[in-house]
Write a protein that holds these residues in place. Sequence first.
Motif, PDB file in Angstrom:
ATOM      1  N   LYS A  59      21.578  26.954  53.445  1.00 25.52           N
ATOM      2  CA  LYS A  59      22.040  27.845  52.459  1.00 25.52           C
ATOM      3  C   LYS A  59      22.216  29.055  53.160  1.00 25.52           C
ATOM      4  O   LYS A  59      23.491  29.696  52.748  1.00 25.52           O
ATOM      5  CB  LYS A  59      20.877  28.050  51.411  1.00 25.52           C
ATOM      6  CG  LYS A  59      21.375  28.748  50.498  1.00 25.52           C
ATOM      7  CD  LYS A  59      20.270  28.710  49.203  1.00 25.52           C
ATOM      8  CE  LYS A  59      20.287  29.561  48.112  1.00 25.52           C
ATOM      9  NZ  LYS A  59      19.003  29.569  47.202  1.00 25.52           N
ATOM     10  N   LYS A  63      26.116  31.073  52.831  1.00 26.63           N
ATOM     11  CA  LYS A  63      25.997  32.228  52.330  1.00 26.63           C
ATOM     12  C   LYS A  63      27.212  33.407  52.914  1.00 26.63           C
ATOM     13  O   LYS A  63      27.544  34.208  52.355  1.00 26.63           O
ATOM     14  CB  LYS A  63      24.574  33.024  51.936  1.00 26.63           C
ATOM     15  CG  LYS A  63      23.883  32.293  51.009  1.00 26.63           C
ATOM     16  CD  LYS A  63      22.588  33.257  50.963  1.00 26.63           C
ATOM     17  CE  LYS A  63      21.627  32.875  49.666  1.00 26.63           C
ATOM     18  NZ  LYS A  63      20.315  33.611  49.816  1.00 26.63           N
ATOM     19  N   ASP A  82      23.494  21.486  53.538  1.00 26.36           N
ATOM     20  CA  ASP A  82      23.011  21.853  52.150  1.00 26.36           C
ATOM     21  C   ASP A  82      24.370  21.501  51.193  1.00 26.36           C
ATOM     22  O   ASP A  82      25.061  22.543  50.771  1.00 26.36           O
ATOM     23  CB  ASP A  82      22.546  23.567  51.977  1.00 26.36           C
ATOM     24  CG  ASP A  82      21.719  23.564  50.751  1.00 26.36           C
ATOM     25  OD1 ASP A  82      22.181  22.984  49.731  1.00 26.36           O
ATOM     26  OD2 ASP A  82      20.949  24.337  50.687  1.00 26.36           O
ATOM     27  N   PHE A  85      24.369  23.648  47.508  1.00 30.42           N
ATOM     28  CA  PHE A  85      24.858  25.103  47.919  1.00 30.42           C
ATOM     29  C   PHE A  85      26.255  24.937  48.186  1.00 30.42           C
ATOM     30  O   PHE A  85      27.130  25.911  47.413  1.00 30.42           O
ATOM     31  CB  PHE A  85      23.822  25.732  48.698  1.00 30.42           C
ATOM     32  CG  PHE A  85      24.305  27.246  48.623  1.00 30.42           C
ATOM     33  CD1 PHE A  85      23.858  27.853  47.553  1.00 30.42           C
ATOM     34  CD2 PHE A  85      25.111  27.799  49.657  1.00 30.42           C
ATOM     35  CE1 PHE A  85      23.997  29.362  47.771  1.00 30.42           C
ATOM     36  CE2 PHE A  85      25.395  29.392  49.702  1.00 30.42           C
ATOM     37  CZ  PHE A  85      24.777  30.106  48.435  1.00 30.42           C
ATOM     38  N   LYS A  88      28.340  24.655  44.928  1.00 30.32           N
ATOM     39  CA  LYS A  88      28.205  25.811  44.333  1.00 30.32           C
ATOM     40  C   LYS A  88      29.168  26.801  44.760  1.00 30.32           C
ATOM     41  O   LYS A  88      29.768  27.451  43.854  1.00 30.32           O
ATOM     42  CB  LYS A  88      26.827  26.568  44.262  1.00 30.32           C
ATOM     43  CG  LYS A  88      25.639  25.683  43.175  1.00 30.32           C
ATOM     44  CD  LYS A  88      24.454  26.589  43.539  1.00 30.32           C
ATOM     45  CE  LYS A  88      23.268  25.677  42.706  1.00 30.32           C
ATOM     46  NZ  LYS A  88      21.885  26.127  43.082  1.00 30.32           N
TER      47      LYS A  88
END
Length: 322
Positions: A59, A63, A82, A85, A88
């Motif tokens: 994650k 990011k 991940d 994530f 998302k």
Amino acid sequence: MKKKVFLTRALQDFALKELKKRYKIEVHSGKSPISQDKLQSKIQKIDGLICFPYDTINKETLKLAEKLKAISTFSVGFDHIDTEFAKKRKIRVGYTPEVLTDATADLAFALVLDVMRRVSEGDRIIRQGGWKIIYGADDYVGLDLQEKTLGILGLGRIGKTLAKRARAFDMKIIYHNRNRLTAAQEKKLGAKYSSFDYLIRQSDIVSVHVPHTKQTDQLINMKTFKKMKNSSFLINTSRGKVVNQKDLVTALKKNIIAGAGLDVFETEPIDKKNPLTKLENVVLAPHIGSSTQETRDKMAKITVENLNLGINAKKPIYSVGY
């Protein structure tokens, strides 16, 4: 302007040539796996990432991925990414199952043959000058495979293919899976469903073919080994963290089980100081389940195609989550 793609390690020449036609590519040439610092630095400015199962795409790293549209992993597993994530962030994730099924099942069965017939052990004896006399009637004996019970833990693509190999050797096959097969499928494979506990207690060989998840982490541990026959063998070609390696070493040293054949380990690579390397009743392979020329070429083709699709906001051939 060409989109930017970063590879954590080189693919075959034909795959790199294909990528260069479409993208501006950069291949990590340093120590593998790539450090998190370097990966996090690179991921900020790329549109696509090609990675391998020993890379960690977590994650914190994702990011930082401001432009990333696709991750394509050269592996059947994707527990190093991940994926929740990534979903998302609307990052497509592709992987390479199915094409490595035969190769991995072949290796699993090779390990079964090796540990039961003591092939690698004999190779070491000869190379170390230990074969001094012609063996007698009861010296250096192995075990027949015929009529032995093979317990397959996880009857997915690879588990089913292993069952076919075992059936040709007249082995009895039992399996445990999240979802039971239909009666017709069981009949075709010659496999009988069992509980996890029954499989562990009754199998002469337990072969592990489950993914590494929170539920399967350290699934095979000392409690499991103590339920196994002391004449039984463990085969693992799935993920190293499914087996508690410290407990396995103890079980092998104390003859709680008879032996093991391993292609995967908790931490890879292992070196000659690892306690497993000191044991005669274990066969070790350097994570080569999919390592045939034909299979690796197919994996590379799918890796490239998954990237091409994902980077253009299309679903990869084999997609995870999004």
